[in-house]
Design a protein around this motif. Structure first.
Motif, short mmCIF file in Angstrom:
data_model
loop_
_atom_site.label_atom_id
_atom_site.label_comp_id
_atom_site.label_asym_id
_atom_site.label_seq_id
_atom_site.Cartn_x
_atom_site.Cartn_y
_atom_site.Cartn_z
N ARG A 40 0.82 -1.21 0.00
CA ARG A 40 0.00 0.00 0.00
C ARG A 40 0.86 1.26 0.00
O ARG A 40 0.33 2.38 -0.03
N ALA A 41 2.19 1.08 0.07
CA ALA A 41 3.12 2.21 0.00
C ALA A 41 4.31 1.79 -0.84
O ALA A 41 4.73 0.62 -0.81
N LEU A 42 4.87 2.74 -1.59
CA LEU A 42 5.99 2.43 -2.47
C LEU A 42 6.99 3.57 -2.43
O LEU A 42 6.63 4.75 -2.52
N LEU A 43 8.27 3.20 -2.29
CA LEU A 43 9.39 4.15 -2.38
C LEU A 43 10.13 3.87 -3.68
O LEU A 43 10.56 2.73 -3.92
N VAL A 44 10.27 4.89 -4.52
CA VAL A 44 10.89 4.74 -5.84
C VAL A 44 12.19 5.52 -5.89
O VAL A 44 12.21 6.72 -5.59
N PHE A 45 13.27 4.85 -6.28
CA PHE A 45 14.58 5.49 -6.43
C PHE A 45 15.11 5.20 -7.84
O PHE A 45 15.32 4.05 -8.20
N GLY A 46 15.28 6.25 -8.64
CA GLY A 46 15.93 6.10 -9.93
C GLY A 46 15.14 5.34 -10.96
O GLY A 46 15.72 4.63 -11.79
N LEU B 276 3.04 7.24 -1.89
CA LEU B 276 4.02 7.10 -2.96
C LEU B 276 5.10 8.14 -2.75
O LEU B 276 4.82 9.33 -2.70
N VAL B 277 6.34 7.67 -2.60
CA VAL B 277 7.50 8.53 -2.40
C VAL B 277 8.46 8.31 -3.55
O VAL B 277 8.80 7.16 -3.88
N VAL B 278 8.91 9.38 -4.18
CA VAL B 278 9.84 9.29 -5.31
C VAL B 278 11.05 10.16 -5.04
O VAL B 278 10.92 11.35 -4.72
N ALA B 279 12.24 9.57 -5.14
CA ALA B 279 13.50 10.31 -5.04
C ALA B 279 14.05 10.48 -6.44
O ALA B 279 14.33 9.49 -7.13
N ASP B 280 14.22 11.71 -6.89
CA ASP B 280 14.69 11.97 -8.25
C ASP B 280 15.25 13.38 -8.29
O ASP B 280 15.08 14.16 -7.35
N PHE B 281 15.92 13.72 -9.39
CA PHE B 281 16.42 15.09 -9.51
C PHE B 281 15.65 15.89 -10.55
O PHE B 281 15.90 17.08 -10.75
N LEU B 282 14.70 15.26 -11.21
CA LEU B 282 13.77 15.92 -12.12
C LEU B 282 12.37 15.39 -11.83
O LEU B 282 12.22 14.27 -11.32
N LEU B 283 11.37 16.15 -12.17
CA LEU B 283 10.00 15.73 -11.90
C LEU B 283 9.55 14.79 -13.03
O LEU B 283 8.96 15.22 -14.02
N SER B 284 9.85 13.52 -12.88
CA SER B 284 9.43 12.53 -13.86
C SER B 284 7.92 12.36 -13.81
O SER B 284 7.24 12.88 -12.91
N GLU B 285 7.39 11.60 -14.76
CA GLU B 285 5.96 11.35 -14.78
C GLU B 285 5.52 10.59 -13.53
O GLU B 285 4.41 10.78 -13.03
N THR B 286 6.39 9.73 -13.01
CA THR B 286 6.07 9.03 -11.76
C THR B 286 6.14 9.98 -10.57
O THR B 286 5.26 9.96 -9.70
N ALA B 287 7.16 10.82 -10.52
CA ALA B 287 7.27 11.80 -9.43
C ALA B 287 6.07 12.73 -9.40
O ALA B 287 5.64 13.16 -8.32
N ALA B 288 5.52 13.04 -10.56
CA ALA B 288 4.38 13.95 -10.62
C ALA B 288 3.15 13.36 -9.93
O ALA B 288 2.23 14.10 -9.58
N LEU B 289 3.12 12.04 -9.72
CA LEU B 289 2.00 11.40 -9.03
C LEU B 289 2.25 11.24 -7.54
O LEU B 289 1.35 10.83 -6.80
N ALA B 290 3.46 11.54 -7.08
CA ALA B 290 3.87 11.17 -5.73
C ALA B 290 3.21 12.02 -4.66
O ALA B 290 2.80 13.16 -4.89
N ASP B 291 3.16 11.46 -3.45
CA ASP B 291 2.76 12.21 -2.27
C ASP B 291 3.93 13.00 -1.72
O ASP B 291 3.75 14.08 -1.15
N VAL B 292 5.15 12.44 -1.89
CA VAL B 292 6.36 13.12 -1.45
C VAL B 292 7.42 12.94 -2.54
O VAL B 292 7.66 11.83 -2.99
N VAL B 293 8.04 14.04 -2.95
CA VAL B 293 9.14 14.00 -3.91
C VAL B 293 10.39 14.51 -3.20
O VAL B 293 10.38 15.61 -2.61
N LEU B 294 11.46 13.72 -3.24
CA LEU B 294 12.71 14.06 -2.56
C LEU B 294 13.78 14.37 -3.59
O LEU B 294 14.12 13.51 -4.41
N PRO B 295 14.33 15.60 -3.60
CA PRO B 295 15.35 15.97 -4.58
C PRO B 295 16.71 15.38 -4.20
O PRO B 295 17.20 15.61 -3.09
#
Length: 737
Positions: free
Chosen positions: A406-412, A435-454
């Protein structure tokens, strides 16, 4: 004042240089980055893989470092609203609280981790450790599952080990005959073509198997153009011909292999004329290929995604491995079987813990001895380590379901664009509690996230990568990350500490977290130079990549991918170190299989495999075959390359390639927008007419999102062994939009 600031503000200060490697494909071309104070330049570097050459992506890689869309602050989604800037403490508190809430209500496995094949060895290792020690979830996998997992599984069951190229890249130039199956390096890794040029200059012969007349196929002496999904039958026919014409190396087979007789009986039924009917490859071309391989004093067979991204990918690769073994190729200089890894660290990324079934050093997670060794390095009880998880697509498709995470952390990674049946996966991501996404650009997946970590880019952190040869390389930082940006290692360390602190006194505190193992007498602590690989970690989740690598060395020691003898100093001295390398003072292993195979009895294994149709065959409603791939100026999901002006000008958008005869039947002219529809979805893009594609097949590149997303169409059937989705073939209809 930082060195970068000095060079920018003080006249006469020399620019700062960093010898490093390209951030893109698994060739990992050497380059020099130069910070002039005003901009970062890319300069050529003589390195064995690329010998000073770079492709357009490499030359423009530094443009992303100061890109206006660069993320430099965490983003949080308001309930039902938009992403807004936030501080790190607020963002990490949201993540930690969300994880604790989900796990308290639904169990440890309700949180999953999804990694990437571009992460450094240190980050891949830390991510696997974080999932299994801090989260104690079995659910971790990565997008490299979609890269060469079929070849990996075939290699393990045949040779006992998976290393993309079990020989140095330079061996390609020594091969008298080189067979490329489903590979287009002229567009996917252009500097590799220098090695193919060496091969041609020495009188070698290049043969390509591909449904399209690609840039690589145009350079071949012979091009076999089969129907997509029939490569396995072609391979069995080649072995049939080799047997019939006495080309099999019987002495090699008898001395170094097991299981040949069953394979011999299987391929007896693959008559060339029947395979021509099935695949469309003329008998004369099959015979010419078998003879070129079987009569050469050195020959190499290479597979890539075209052969592997199928629901029968493992068996297809096994068919070509069988051919290589029957001809006595593996272990001989200038000969053998290999796989062209795609992503930058696709090799190292799976060796050290991102795959659902593996622990560091390419150990199996269900092996009690492997669990005991790694648990000892991590300072935990082996029984506390979770068991195997599930492969990438199955993991993503289970998100938000009653029995799934029910929760996902995405890296790279950017699965919104890169996953098969992508619309369905997008819906799964939208339905998550967190949904947590760690990225350095706002990817299409990051755009859906609850938290985006630069997080930091490749030129802003040190580490190691392992290229397609199994050569461990040094990635060097040119400058620190911008203010407000953290490294992935720092993110994992912070989050692990918050989870441990928040779990005290709760049921989740039963797994007490990592405890440093006792240090043997006389051994230094981690981080102490060349000897650091023998010391225990001084902290559960170090943020210094050198310390992480020291721990990785200990965790991998004794495993198939043994890095115990690899140090950063040795990498720099020797232009990389080939694994396995168990002894700091001993040799590394540029070429495997010279005397034995890493199997229980030292022999390679044949595996009988039979052709079967694609998971989805054409029919009256969907009469055409659809296949996907890459173009020269773009890379993977395009998150990076679509933001580089020069690359965008070179490849501004998606297209659908179709044969003029098919276009004529459909009433489509070059440049007309067409709609490609499968049972799963559709894509829209301009038509590009080409006589280089079969008239029963259409092709689209997979780098774009939105209406042009190729993976809206692709099939999510998976290989039962590797978990590889069937990206390379499905049934579609095409019409003018």
């Amino acid at each position: 004042m930082t060195e970068r600031a000095r060079s920018a503000t003080q006249p006469g200060v020399a620019p700062r240089d960093a010898e490093t490697h390209c951030p893109y494909c698994a060739l990992q071309c050497g380059m020099v980055l130069r910070d002039t104070g005003e901009r970062v330049e890319v300069l050529p570097r003589q390195f064995p893989t690329n010998r000073g050459g770079l492709c357009q992506k490499g030359w423009t890689a530094a443009e992303l470092l100061d890109h206006p869309e660069r993320l430099t602050t965490p983003l949080l989604r308001e309930p039902g609203g938009e992403l807004r800037p936030a501080g790190w403490d607020e963002a990490m508190a949201r993540v930690a609280t969300g994880i604790r809430t989900v796990q308290a209500g639904h169990g440890r496995d309700a949180v999953a981790v999804f990694g990437g094949g571009g992460l450094t060895n240190e980050k891949a290792y830390a991510l696997g450790k974080f999932a299994r020690v801090a989260l104690r979830t079995r659910h971790i996998d990565y997008n490299g599952r979609w890269c060469m997992s079929s070849a990996a599984a075939a290699g393990i069951r045949a040779f006992g080990v998976d290393r993309g190229l079990p020989f140095p890249l330079a061996d390609l130039g020594r091969a008298r005959t080189l067979l490329l199956v489903g590979a287009n390096p002229a567009e996917t890794m252009p500097p590799l073509m220098r090695h193919l040029a060496d091969q041609r200059q020495r009188g070698g012969r290049l043969i390509v198997i591909d449904p399209r007349v690609t840039a690589t196929a145009r350079q071949a002496d012979l091009h076999l153009q089969p129907l997509p999904g029939t490569d396995l039958a072609v391979a069995n026919a080649l072995l049939h011909i080799a047997l019939t014409e006495g080309l099999v190396d019987r002495a090699y087979v008898a001395a170094r292999t097991e299981g040949f007789e069953e394979v011999r009986r299987t391929v007896a039924g693959y008559w060339p004329a029947e395979v021509e009917r099935l695949s469309g490859v003329p008998v004369a071309d099959l015979e010419a290929t078998a003879r070129a391989l079987g009569t050469a004093d050195s020959a190499i067979i290479l597979t890539a995604r075209g052969a592997e991204q199928h629901a029968k990918g493992v068996d297809t690769v096994s068919a070509f491995v069988n051919l290589a073994l029957a001809l006595g190729l593996p272990g001989r200089p200038g000969s053998g079987y290999g796989c062209l890894t795609g992503q930058g660290n696709g090799q190292g990324g799976r060796e050290h813990g991102q795959k659902a079934d593996q622990l560091p050093g390419y150990r199996r997670i269900d092996d009690p001895a492997a669990r005991a060794h790694v648990a000892g390095v991590w300072g935990v009880d082996p029984d506390e380590l979770p068991g195997p998880g599930v492969p990438a697509y199955r993991l993503l498709d289970s998100l938000g379901t009653p029995d799934g995470p029910r929760a996902l952390l995405v890296f790279g990674s950017n699965p919104v664009v890169s996953a098969p049946r992508a619309a369905r996966i997008t819906d799964r991501l939208r339905g998550l509690d967190l949904l947590v996404v760690a990225d350095f650009l706002l990817s299409e997946t990051a755009a859906l996230a609850d938290v985006v970590l630069p997080v930091a880019q490749w030129a802003e952190e040190d580490g190691t990568m392992t290229n397609l040869e199994g050569r461990v390389l040094r990635r060097r930082a040119l400058r620190p990350p911008p203010p407000g940006v953290r490294t992935d290692l720092a993110v994992l360390a912070d989050l692990a500490a918050r989870l441990e602190a928040g779990a005290q006194g709760t049921p989740l505190a039963q797994g007490k977290g990592p405890r440093p193992s006792p240090r043997p007498a006389g051994e230094p602590a981690a981080g102490g130079g060349a000897a650091a690989g023998h010391g225990p970690a001084a902290e559960p989740f170090p943020t210094d990549p050198r310390v992480v690598f020291a721990e990785l060395r200990r965790a991998s020691a004794g495993g198939p991918a043994d890095y115990a003898g690899v140090s950063w100093e040795r990498i720099e001295r020797d232009e990389g170190v080939f694994w396995p390398c168990p002894d700091p003072d001993g040799p590394d292993t540029p070429r495997l299989f010279a005397d034995t195979f890493p199997t229980p009895d030292g022999r390679a294994r044949f595996h009988p495999v039979t052709h079967r149709p694609a998971a989805e065959e054409v029919c009256a409603e969907y009469p055409l075959h659809f296949t996907t791939g890459r173009v020269l100026a773009q890379y993977q999901s395009g998150t990076q390359t679509r933001r580089v002006d020069a690359l965008r000008r070179a490849a501004p958008g998606a297209f659908v390639e179709l044969h003029p005869d098919l276009a004529d039947r459909l009433g489509v002219a070059d440049g007309d927008e067409v709609r490609v529809t499968s049972r799963r979805g559709e894509l829209r893009a301009p038509a590009r007419l080409s006589t280089g594609i079969r008239s029963d097949t259409v092709f689209a590149p997979f780098h774009w999102a939105g209406a042009a997303r190729a993976n809206s169409v692709t099939n999510d059937a998976v290989d039962p062994i590797s978990g590889m989705p069937e990206f390379k073939i499905c049934a579609v209809r095409v019409e003018k939009a």
